[in-house]
Structures are given as C-alpha cells and as structure tokens.
Design a protein around this motif. Structure first.
Motif, mmCIF file in Angstrom:
data_model
loop_
_atom_site.group_PDB
_atom_site.id
_atom_site.type_symbol
_atom_site.label_atom_id
_atom_site.label_comp_id
_atom_site.label_asym_id
_atom_site.label_seq_id
_atom_site.Cartn_x
_atom_site.Cartn_y
_atom_site.Cartn_z
ATOM 1 N N LEU A 39 0.722 -1.196 -0.147
ATOM 2 C CA LEU A 39 -0.153 0.080 -0.191
ATOM 3 C C LEU A 39 0.677 1.040 0.406
ATOM 4 C CD1 LEU A 39 -2.508 -0.922 2.903
ATOM 5 C CD2 LEU A 39 -3.239 -1.207 0.491
ATOM 6 N N ASP A 40 1.809 1.007 0.951
ATOM 7 C CA ASP A 40 2.457 2.307 0.603
ATOM 8 C C ASP A 40 3.543 2.431 0.200
ATOM 9 O OD1 ASP A 40 3.857 4.618 2.655
ATOM 10 O OD2 ASP A 40 5.844 4.142 2.293
ATOM 11 N N SER A 41 3.687 1.621 -0.940
ATOM 12 C CA SER A 41 4.644 1.523 -2.171
ATOM 13 C C SER A 41 4.007 2.562 -3.275
ATOM 14 C CB SER A 41 5.677 0.297 -2.754
ATOM 15 O OG SER A 41 4.213 -0.484 -3.126
ATOM 16 N N GLY A 42 2.831 1.601 -3.906
ATOM 17 C CA GLY A 42 1.759 2.731 -3.810
ATOM 18 C C GLY A 42 1.220 3.726 -4.108
ATOM 19 N N ARG A 43 1.436 4.321 -3.020
ATOM 20 C CA ARG A 43 1.315 5.801 -2.800
ATOM 21 C C ARG A 43 2.310 6.930 -2.886
ATOM 22 N NH1 ARG A 43 -1.530 4.181 1.757
ATOM 23 N NH2 ARG A 43 -0.217 3.584 3.633
ATOM 24 N N SER A 44 3.733 5.835 -2.832
ATOM 25 C CA SER A 44 5.102 6.704 -2.562
ATOM 26 C C SER A 44 5.089 6.319 -4.545
ATOM 27 C CB SER A 44 6.001 6.201 -1.753
ATOM 28 O OG SER A 44 5.562 5.556 -0.728
ATOM 29 N N GLY A 45 4.647 5.900 -5.245
ATOM 30 C CA GLY A 45 5.210 5.721 -6.775
ATOM 31 C C GLY A 45 6.282 4.852 -6.911
ATOM 32 N N ILE A 46 6.669 3.674 -6.401
ATOM 33 C CA ILE A 46 7.093 2.516 -6.463
ATOM 34 C C ILE A 46 7.228 1.711 -7.149
ATOM 35 C CG2 ILE A 46 9.520 1.459 -5.432
ATOM 36 C CD1 ILE A 46 8.924 2.968 -2.385
ATOM 37 N N PRO A 47 7.867 1.246 -7.936
ATOM 38 C CA PRO A 47 7.232 0.037 -8.516
ATOM 39 C C PRO A 47 6.805 -1.594 -7.970
ATOM 40 C CG PRO A 47 9.054 0.860 -9.594
ATOM 41 C CD PRO A 47 8.626 1.695 -8.891
ATOM 42 N N HIS A 48 5.985 -2.149 -7.886
ATOM 43 C CA HIS A 48 5.932 -3.391 -7.686
ATOM 44 C C HIS A 48 7.224 -4.241 -7.658
ATOM 45 C CE1 HIS A 48 3.741 -6.574 -5.355
ATOM 46 N NE2 HIS A 48 4.213 -7.220 -5.992
ATOM 47 N N LEU A 49 7.580 -4.563 -8.358
ATOM 48 C CA LEU A 49 8.868 -5.295 -8.479
ATOM 49 C C LEU A 49 9.915 -4.536 -7.694
ATOM 50 C CD1 LEU A 49 9.290 -6.263 -12.154
ATOM 51 C CD2 LEU A 49 8.691 -7.443 -10.255
ATOM 52 N N TYR A 96 12.613 -2.621 2.806
ATOM 53 C CA TYR A 96 11.400 -1.704 1.999
ATOM 54 C C TYR A 96 11.940 -0.803 2.102
ATOM 55 C CZ TYR A 96 7.602 0.730 1.425
ATOM 56 O OH TYR A 96 6.643 2.020 1.126
ATOM 57 N N LEU A 97 12.300 0.281 3.221
ATOM 58 C CA LEU A 97 13.099 1.899 4.161
ATOM 59 C C LEU A 97 14.203 2.087 3.098
ATOM 60 C CD1 LEU A 97 12.766 1.176 8.325
ATOM 61 C CD2 LEU A 97 11.023 2.602 6.535
ATOM 62 N N ALA A 98 14.975 0.749 2.818
ATOM 63 C CA ALA A 98 16.512 1.461 1.679
ATOM 64 C C ALA A 98 15.245 1.348 0.325
ATOM 65 C CB ALA A 98 17.006 0.140 1.719
ATOM 66 N N VAL A 99 14.639 0.888 0.226
ATOM 67 C CA VAL A 99 14.720 1.098 -1.369
ATOM 68 C C VAL A 99 13.300 2.251 -1.354
ATOM 69 C CG1 VAL A 99 12.347 0.086 -3.093
ATOM 70 C CG2 VAL A 99 14.337 -2.319 -2.070
ATOM 71 N N LYS A 100 12.414 2.118 -0.318
ATOM 72 C CA LYS A 100 12.049 3.826 0.010
ATOM 73 C C LYS A 100 12.556 4.822 -0.476
ATOM 74 C CE LYS A 100 8.282 5.832 1.781
ATOM 75 N NZ LYS A 100 7.171 5.775 2.433
ATOM 76 N N SER A 111 14.996 10.264 -3.392
ATOM 77 C CA SER A 111 16.058 10.276 -3.589
ATOM 78 C C SER A 111 15.418 10.628 -5.160
ATOM 79 C CB SER A 111 16.993 9.772 -3.128
ATOM 80 O OG SER A 111 18.103 8.957 -4.037
ATOM 81 N N LEU A 112 15.282 9.304 -5.628
ATOM 82 C CA LEU A 112 15.505 9.284 -7.081
ATOM 83 C C LEU A 112 14.471 10.559 -7.976
ATOM 84 C CD1 LEU A 112 16.047 5.929 -7.776
ATOM 85 C CD2 LEU A 112 17.577 8.014 -8.589
ATOM 86 N N GLN A 113 13.337 10.698 -6.836
ATOM 87 C CA GLN A 113 12.020 11.657 -7.313
ATOM 88 C C GLN A 113 12.378 12.942 -7.282
ATOM 89 O OE1 GLN A 113 9.177 9.657 -5.213
ATOM 90 N NE2 GLN A 113 8.410 8.759 -6.936
ATOM 91 N N MET A 114 13.349 13.232 -6.276
ATOM 92 C CA MET A 114 13.828 14.792 -5.702
ATOM 93 C C MET A 114 14.946 15.515 -7.352
ATOM 94 S SD MET A 114 13.870 14.897 -1.941
ATOM 95 C CE MET A 114 13.804 14.403 -0.709
ATOM 96 N N ARG A 115 15.670 14.475 -7.332
ATOM 97 C CA ARG A 115 16.127 15.216 -8.764
ATOM 98 C C ARG A 115 15.906 14.870 -9.493
ATOM 99 N NH1 ARG A 115 21.612 10.720 -7.241
ATOM 100 N NH2 ARG A 115 22.129 11.219 -5.446
ATOM 101 N N ASN A 116 15.182 14.251 -10.090
ATOM 102 C CA ASN A 116 14.496 14.305 -11.347
ATOM 103 C C ASN A 116 12.026 14.151 -10.866
ATOM 104 O OD1 ASN A 116 13.500 13.866 -14.250
ATOM 105 N ND2 ASN A 116 14.383 11.444 -14.202
ATOM 106 N N PRO A 117 11.870 15.221 -10.642
ATOM 107 C CA PRO A 117 10.538 15.076 -10.074
ATOM 108 C C PRO A 117 10.304 15.464 -11.508
ATOM 109 C CG PRO A 117 12.306 17.770 -9.948
ATOM 110 C CD PRO A 117 12.880 16.836 -10.291
ATOM 111 N N MET A 118 10.335 15.688 -12.807
ATOM 112 C CA MET A 118 9.840 15.129 -13.900
ATOM 113 C C MET A 118 9.027 13.913 -14.105
ATOM 114 S SD MET A 118 8.516 17.832 -15.436
ATOM 115 C CE MET A 118 8.973 19.295 -15.446
ATOM 116 N N SER A 119 9.430 12.674 -13.926
ATOM 117 C CA SER A 119 9.415 11.465 -13.746
ATOM 118 C C SER A 119 9.015 10.969 -12.987
ATOM 119 C CB SER A 119 10.882 10.165 -14.291
ATOM 120 O OG SER A 119 11.596 10.361 -12.512
#
Length: 100
Positions: free
Chosen positions: A53-63, A83-87, A92-100
């Motif tokens: 559920l949290d990954s879905g809200r955060s935009g993290i791919p299921h795989l 999970y905390l490390a993946v999140k 950090s990737l979303q902060m670097r590239n906010p358009m994706s």
C-alpha cells in the motif's frame, strides 16, 4: 498473541533455537506452532501489506518491493529494513528528477 501462549513461550529454552534440533523440539509443541503462526499472520503479512500500500502511494514499482516482501516473510525485520532502503532510494531519485 504471545499473552495467550505465555506458558509455552516463557518455558522455552531460547538458547536451543539456534540449532536445527532445538527448533524441531520447539515446534513439536502445538502451542509453539500456534504462536509462530499467529506471529506470521499478524506481523509478517500485515507488514507486507503495508509495503504494497505504501509503495503504491509513493510511486514505487511493485517489482522493486518484492525483495522486501520476501525478506519480511523469511527474515522478519530484514524485510522492513530492505523496504525502508528501497523507499529512500526511490524518494531520492524522485527529488533528483521530479518530472518522472
């Protein structure tokens, strides 16, 4: 869940749980097996559900969270740390590239 099985839990020799023979002996008692299943259902499955559920809200791919779910099921807290490390990596990737 542990309060219901306190007699079995409190009388257990925890030093023997580091051996295969000790684990076999501990889980030969029906109450210990029930306590283990209660822990599995309550903690591991609830935590894995939280990951999904949290990954879905955060935009993290299921795989990307599958290793965390497996880690949670087989190694408990290791899955949570995974999970905390993946999140954190995805945030950090979303902060670097906010358009994706």
């Amino acid at each position: 869940a542990y309060a219901l099985f306190s007699e079995s839990i409190l009388s257990m020799d925890y030093s023997s749980l580091s051996t295969t023979q000790g684990l076999s002996k501990a889980f030969s008692d029906a109450t210990s097996v029930l306590a283990g299943w209660a822990h599995f259902i309550v903690f591991d499955l609830w935590t894995a559900r939280f990951f999904v559920l949290d990954s879905g809200r955060s935009g993290i791919p299921h795989l990307a969270i599958v290793p965390a779910i497996l880690g949670c099921m087989f190694f408990g807290p290791v899955g949570l740390l995974t999970y905390l490390a993946v999140k954190r990596v995805y945030e950090s990737l979303q902060m670097r590239n906010p358009m994706s």
